[in-house]
Scaffold this active site. Structure first.
Site, mmCIF file in Angstrom:
data_model
loop_
_atom_site.group_PDB
_atom_site.id
_atom_site.type_symbol
_atom_site.label_atom_id
_atom_site.label_comp_id
_atom_site.label_asym_id
_atom_site.label_seq_id
_atom_site.Cartn_x
_atom_site.Cartn_y
_atom_site.Cartn_z
ATOM 1 N N CYS A 5 23.649 -24.887 43.978
ATOM 2 C CA CYS A 5 23.166 -25.460 42.714
ATOM 3 C C CYS A 5 23.409 -24.504 41.544
ATOM 4 C CB CYS A 5 21.682 -25.789 42.830
ATOM 5 S SG CYS A 5 20.976 -26.347 41.274
ATOM 6 N N ASP A 31 22.784 -25.115 26.287
ATOM 7 C CA ASP A 31 23.817 -25.882 26.978
ATOM 8 C C ASP A 31 25.194 -25.298 26.636
ATOM 9 O OD1 ASP A 31 23.865 -29.072 28.200
ATOM 10 O OD2 ASP A 31 25.765 -28.171 27.556
ATOM 11 N N HIS A 47 13.981 -25.714 42.755
ATOM 12 C CA HIS A 47 15.013 -26.739 42.829
ATOM 13 C C HIS A 47 14.409 -28.107 43.134
ATOM 14 C CE1 HIS A 47 19.009 -28.439 43.461
ATOM 15 N NE2 HIS A 47 18.460 -29.119 44.471
ATOM 16 N N ASN A 88 18.562 -37.178 32.338
ATOM 17 C CA ASN A 88 19.520 -38.111 32.933
ATOM 18 C C ASN A 88 19.304 -38.127 34.446
ATOM 19 O OD1 ASN A 88 20.886 -38.745 30.492
ATOM 20 N ND2 ASN A 88 22.052 -36.839 30.639
ATOM 21 N N HIS A 101 16.650 -31.296 34.653
ATOM 22 C CA HIS A 101 16.719 -30.544 33.400
ATOM 23 C C HIS A 101 16.419 -31.503 32.264
ATOM 24 C CE1 HIS A 101 20.717 -31.946 34.655
ATOM 25 N NE2 HIS A 101 20.949 -32.205 33.376
ATOM 26 N N HIS A 103 17.057 -32.202 28.550
ATOM 27 C CA HIS A 103 17.886 -31.871 27.391
ATOM 28 C C HIS A 103 16.991 -31.865 26.155
ATOM 29 C CE1 HIS A 103 22.007 -32.655 29.117
ATOM 30 N NE2 HIS A 103 21.295 -33.354 29.986
HETATM 31 P P1 AMP Z 1 23.590 -33.793 32.851
HETATM 32 O O1 AMP Z 1 24.912 -34.470 32.564
HETATM 33 O O2 AMP Z 1 22.400 -34.511 32.299
HETATM 34 O O3 AMP Z 1 23.443 -33.494 34.333
HETATM 35 O O4 AMP Z 1 23.641 -32.424 32.069
HETATM 36 C C1 AMP Z 1 24.210 -31.273 32.574
HETATM 37 C C2 AMP Z 1 24.409 -30.356 31.410
HETATM 38 O O5 AMP Z 1 24.662 -29.054 31.912
HETATM 39 C C3 AMP Z 1 25.600 -30.723 30.515
HETATM 40 O O6 AMP Z 1 25.153 -30.960 29.198
HETATM 41 C C4 AMP Z 1 26.498 -29.497 30.606
HETATM 42 O O7 AMP Z 1 27.155 -29.194 29.403
HETATM 43 C C5 AMP Z 1 25.524 -28.410 31.013
HETATM 44 N N1 AMP Z 1 26.104 -27.275 31.716
HETATM 45 C C6 AMP Z 1 27.015 -27.303 32.709
HETATM 46 N N2 AMP Z 1 27.284 -26.053 33.123
HETATM 47 C C7 AMP Z 1 26.526 -25.216 32.364
HETATM 48 C C8 AMP Z 1 26.371 -23.808 32.298
HETATM 49 N N3 AMP Z 1 27.044 -22.976 33.111
HETATM 50 N N4 AMP Z 1 25.513 -23.296 31.383
HETATM 51 C C9 AMP Z 1 24.825 -24.107 30.550
HETATM 52 N N5 AMP Z 1 24.932 -25.453 30.571
HETATM 53 C C10 AMP Z 1 25.772 -25.999 31.462
HETATM 54 ZN ZN ZN Z 2 18.776 -26.025 41.761
#
Ligand code: AMP
Ligand code: ZN
Length: 115
Positions: A5, A31, A47, A88, A101, A103
């Site tokens: 993860c 993000d 987790h 989401n 998470h 947003h």
């Molecule tokens: P979701 O599509 O709701 O699962 O959101 C996942 C979010 O994680 C997206 O907005 C990505 O831009 C963000 N994300 C992916 N990898 C990373 C990372 N290494 N550091 C910070 N944010 C990330």
């Molecule tokens: Zn996790």
């Protein structure tokens, strides 16, 4: 912790992130692909894959995640202007990282309904 993860690895520091807030139960970080001037993700350190996996035992933790998003928005000066908070869940909503998470987006006008 789930071995595969991404957000567990950010929580442990194995993968770097721009940390906005941290305590033993919650981490917030910016993000990597921001969709607004402020775009942070607030995650529990434990987790949990999706909202579908929550139990009543998690109510306080989820409350802390939501409350922390509000505090960060307030600290960044968006309390009155407004901000958007989104979880989401699974494919139709576009979830790509399976560690819950919240947003937190702010700094521009948001439309409704969302895309
Ligand atoms: P979701 O599509 O709701 O699962 O959101 C996942 C979010 O994680 C997206 O907005 C990505 O831009 C963000 N994300 C992916 N990898 C990373 C990372 N290494 N550091 C910070 N944010 C990330
Ligand atoms: Zn996790």
């Amino acid at each position: 912790m789930a071995d595969d993860c991404l957000f567990c690895k950010i929580v442990t520091g194995e993968i770097p992130a721009s940390i906005v807030y941290r305590d033993d139960r919650i981490v917030a970080f910016n993000d990597i692909n921001p969709q607004a001037p402020l775009h942070a993700l607030v995650v529990p350190t434990r987790h949990i894959a999706t909202l579908n996996a929550l139990s009543a035992d998690d109510d306080a933790l989820v409350g802390e995640v939501v409350r922390r998003a509000g505090i960060i928005a307030k600290d960044k000066g968006f309390e009155a202007h407004g901000y958007r908070t989104v979880f989401n869940t699974n494919a139709a909503a576009g979830q790509t990282v399976f560690h819950i998470h919240l947003h937190l987006l702010a700094g521009r006008k948001f439309t409704w309904p969302p895309g």
